[in-house]
Design a protein around this motif. Structure first.
Motif, PDB file in Angstrom:
ATOM      1  N   ASP A 142       5.451  -1.499  -6.346  1.00 19.00           N
ATOM      2  CA  ASP A 142       5.497  -2.019  -4.977  1.00 19.00           C
ATOM      3  C   ASP A 142       4.307  -1.574  -4.130  1.00 19.00           C
ATOM      4  O   ASP A 142       4.272  -1.833  -2.920  1.00 19.00           O
ATOM      5  CB  ASP A 142       6.815  -1.627  -4.296  1.00 19.00           C
ATOM      6  N   ALA A 143       3.340  -0.904  -4.754  1.00 21.90           N
ATOM      7  CA  ALA A 143       2.216  -0.360  -3.980  1.00 21.90           C
ATOM      8  C   ALA A 143       1.443  -1.473  -3.268  1.00 21.90           C
ATOM      9  O   ALA A 143       1.191  -1.396  -2.061  1.00 21.90           O
ATOM     10  CB  ALA A 143       1.285   0.445  -4.886  1.00 21.90           C
ATOM     11  N   ILE A 144       1.076  -2.515  -4.019  1.00 20.68           N
ATOM     12  CA  ILE A 144       0.260  -3.571  -3.397  1.00 20.68           C
ATOM     13  C   ILE A 144       1.062  -4.376  -2.374  1.00 20.68           C
ATOM     14  O   ILE A 144       0.559  -4.591  -1.260  1.00 20.68           O
ATOM     15  CB  ILE A 144      -0.448  -4.429  -4.477  1.00 20.68           C
ATOM     16  N   PRO A 145       2.304  -4.783  -2.672  1.00 18.81           N
ATOM     17  CA  PRO A 145       3.085  -5.440  -1.609  1.00 18.81           C
ATOM     18  C   PRO A 145       3.228  -4.580  -0.345  1.00 18.81           C
ATOM     19  O   PRO A 145       3.087  -5.093   0.772  1.00 18.81           O
ATOM     20  CB  PRO A 145       4.453  -5.679  -2.264  1.00 18.81           C
ATOM     21  N   ASN A 146       3.473  -3.287  -0.500  1.00 14.23           N
ATOM     22  CA  ASN A 146       3.588  -2.410   0.677  1.00 14.23           C
ATOM     23  C   ASN A 146       2.275  -2.318   1.441  1.00 14.23           C
ATOM     24  O   ASN A 146       2.240  -2.331   2.666  1.00 14.23           O
ATOM     25  CB  ASN A 146       4.032  -1.005   0.265  1.00 14.23           C
ATOM     26  N   PHE A 147       1.201  -2.214   0.685  1.00 12.05           N
ATOM     27  CA  PHE A 147      -0.139  -2.180   1.286  1.00 12.05           C
ATOM     28  C   PHE A 147      -0.403  -3.448   2.093  1.00 12.05           C
ATOM     29  O   PHE A 147      -0.833  -3.405   3.253  1.00 12.05           O
ATOM     30  CB  PHE A 147      -1.167  -2.020   0.160  1.00 12.05           C
ATOM     31  N   GLU A 148      -0.104  -4.575   1.499  1.00 13.75           N
ATOM     32  CA  GLU A 148      -0.390  -5.852   2.182  1.00 13.75           C
ATOM     33  C   GLU A 148       0.448  -6.009   3.440  1.00 13.75           C
ATOM     34  O   GLU A 148      -0.040  -6.505   4.462  1.00 13.75           O
ATOM     35  CB  GLU A 148      -0.157  -7.017   1.216  1.00 13.75           C
ATOM     36  N   LYS A 149       1.695  -5.569   3.354  1.00 12.55           N
ATOM     37  CA  LYS A 149       2.559  -5.668   4.533  1.00 12.55           C
ATOM     38  C   LYS A 149       1.996  -4.799   5.668  1.00 12.55           C
ATOM     39  O   LYS A 149       1.948  -5.208   6.836  1.00 12.55           O
ATOM     40  CB  LYS A 149       3.969  -5.201   4.149  1.00 12.55           C
ATOM     41  N   ALA A 150       1.555  -3.604   5.311  1.00 10.47           N
ATOM     42  CA  ALA A 150       1.000  -2.707   6.340  1.00 10.47           C
ATOM     43  C   ALA A 150      -0.294  -3.281   6.919  1.00 10.47           C
ATOM     44  O   ALA A 150      -0.605  -3.089   8.096  1.00 10.47           O
ATOM     45  CB  ALA A 150       0.760  -1.320   5.744  1.00 10.47           C
ATOM     46  N   LEU A 151      -1.038  -3.983   6.067  1.00 11.91           N
ATOM     47  CA  LEU A 151      -2.316  -4.530   6.523  1.00 11.91           C
ATOM     48  C   LEU A 151      -2.132  -5.745   7.440  1.00 11.91           C
ATOM     49  O   LEU A 151      -3.031  -6.075   8.224  1.00 11.91           O
ATOM     50  CB  LEU A 151      -3.176  -4.898   5.307  1.00 11.91           C
ATOM     51  N   ASP A 152      -0.994  -6.400   7.331  1.00  9.74           N
ATOM     52  CA  ASP A 152      -0.715  -7.559   8.189  1.00  9.74           C
ATOM     53  C   ASP A 152      -0.900  -7.222   9.670  1.00  9.74           C
ATOM     54  O   ASP A 152      -1.342  -8.056  10.466  1.00  9.74           O
ATOM     55  CB  ASP A 152       0.729  -8.055   7.980  1.00  9.74           C
ATOM     56  N   VAL A 153      -0.561  -5.975  10.031  1.00 10.51           N
ATOM     57  CA  VAL A 153      -0.713  -5.519  11.421  1.00 10.51           C
ATOM     58  C   VAL A 153      -2.134  -5.764  11.926  1.00 10.51           C
ATOM     59  O   VAL A 153      -2.336  -6.173  13.077  1.00 10.51           O
ATOM     60  CB  VAL A 153      -0.399  -4.001  11.508  1.00 10.51           C
ATOM     61  N   PHE A 154      -3.104  -5.532  11.058  1.00 14.54           N
ATOM     62  CA  PHE A 154      -4.497  -5.649  11.484  1.00 14.54           C
ATOM     63  C   PHE A 154      -4.947  -7.102  11.578  1.00 14.54           C
ATOM     64  O   PHE A 154      -5.720  -7.460  12.464  1.00 14.54           O
ATOM     65  CB  PHE A 154      -5.394  -4.797  10.577  1.00 14.54           C
TER      66      PHE A 154
END
Lengths: 250, 250
Positions: A142-154
């Motif tokens: 789940d590392a990449i999905p979690n990363f992408e979700k966090a990056l959505d903020v930016f």
């Protein structure tokens, strides 16, 4: 710059830094937090001596500059007691206040400054998620999905601000403080079998921002090719970090 | 203060906060980071409404104020868009800049400000070490030695500064930002069989500082008895945190 381009390690003699009152910058060449400071030094054209520190085997004398052995640190030999500062954001704000350069990087308005400091901190969940992908062989699924979700903020924030930079029409503190990780994300196309890249639709405005920031002079002066970052990541995968790889040709 | 003295939780309806433009402070009564903000609000006599948040079962609407669901947060209803701020140190600095009160708490000198911000961060290793002692039944054997070693930095620093407060002759930002943990350490005499207390010789000047800060009006206004902290810690040991215990008589 007479100092050697190599990372000082355990047993390395203390470098002979010229006693010329010039600011001293302690870094590890691949450290994104250190790069934040390097970006400010370059953006503000602040003269400095650079000392590279091997983080796996720190030189014994390094504790004198950075009490917890961390990089980045700066030392201010022109001031009484030659004080040393640590913590990338603390150093960035100090340098921004002390060196006018081409203008302040932090917003003058206290509210906007607070909001920008909060936005910078909001990269932390993306960074935490992607670190095992950068530096381990078998990151969690789940590392990449979690990363992408966090990056959505930016992506949302640059879209909401509606300006080319997070800082507005000019590059500012948010841009510089988050840049080091955006420089490293493209390395994943070389380290992962999937040749991972950020999705061009999901991160449309953020990728436009990234291409723009990549052209900034201070950024260009500190940047490493993603293939070099990938080479370093591979040495970390093997638990044999090779910091000096930064100084070798591609 | 018409708002209820209870922690809002999942399913709690959104509180009806008066639309009077007064700053809103979101907190959990035992959260040391939230207490930092409470100290500044009191020190600067900033009018505010307090909303308590249950951190184990957060109310659904809380995400609107604190994007990651964290406390502390403040909301500024008098400003366009009613912005919310998070991160205790960011909020502290914003409030210090916006509300003169009896004078600034952060040093005006950029170098001293940077050094104070670094000193505040240096409490983190002591906090990390002591947390399992606060909140778990079987902390690691080296927790207290590690905690004490990390705390030595503060004994050395108050001794070196040679002033009653870290802020000098007046209470300042370092004093307020580290106080919440010093309020909690004495709870260990009630939770540990050893009746643990800080060594009176090893932390001589720091304990003198603690007794002095305990008399500050803003500190007195936010403080809880160590026996109440101990009661809360025991509810955490049982994995059933009871936040409202803060409002019960001893």
């Amino acid at each position: 710059m007479a100092l050697p381009q190599m990372h000082f390690k355990r047993g390395s003699p203390k470098p002979e830094i010229p006693e010329d009152g010039v600011l001293r910058y302690y870094t590890m060449r691949f450290c994104p937090y250190s790069q934040r400071v390097n970006l400010i030094l370059n953006a503000k054209k602040i003269p400095h001596h650079t000392v590279y520190i091997d983080l796996s085997e720190k030189p014994e004398w390094y504790i004198d500059y950075s009490p917890l052995g961390k990089v980045p640190a700066i030392q201010l030999p022109q001031l009484p007691g030659q004080p040393a500062l640590v913590e990338s954001l603390v150093i960035a704000e100090y340098l921004d206040e002390q060196y006018p350069g081409a203008g302040p990087l932090f917003p003058k308005d206290p509210l906007q400054k607070a909001l920008d400091r909060i936005l910078i901190e909001r990269l932390a969940p993306a960074v935490s998620a992607i670190y095992p992908v950068f530096f381990t062989k078998d990151p969690p699924a789940d590392a990449i999905p979690n990363f992408e979700k966090a990056l959505d903020v930016f992506e949302q924030e640059i879209t909401k601000r509606g300006t080319p930079y997070f800082g507005g029409d000019k590059i500012g503190i948010v841009d510089y403080m988050i840049w080091p990780w955006f420089e490293r994300f493209p390395a994943l196309q070389y380290t992962l079998d999937s040749k991972y890249q950020l999705d061009k639709t999901r991160y449309k405005n953020l990728l436009q921002w990234r291409d723009l920031v990549a052209q900034d002079e201070a950024v260009k002066a500190t940047t490493l090719d993603p293939r070099i970052h990938a080479k370093f990541m591979r040495t970390r995968h093997e638990a044999k970090p090779d910091y000096d790889i930064a100084f070798e040709p591609l």
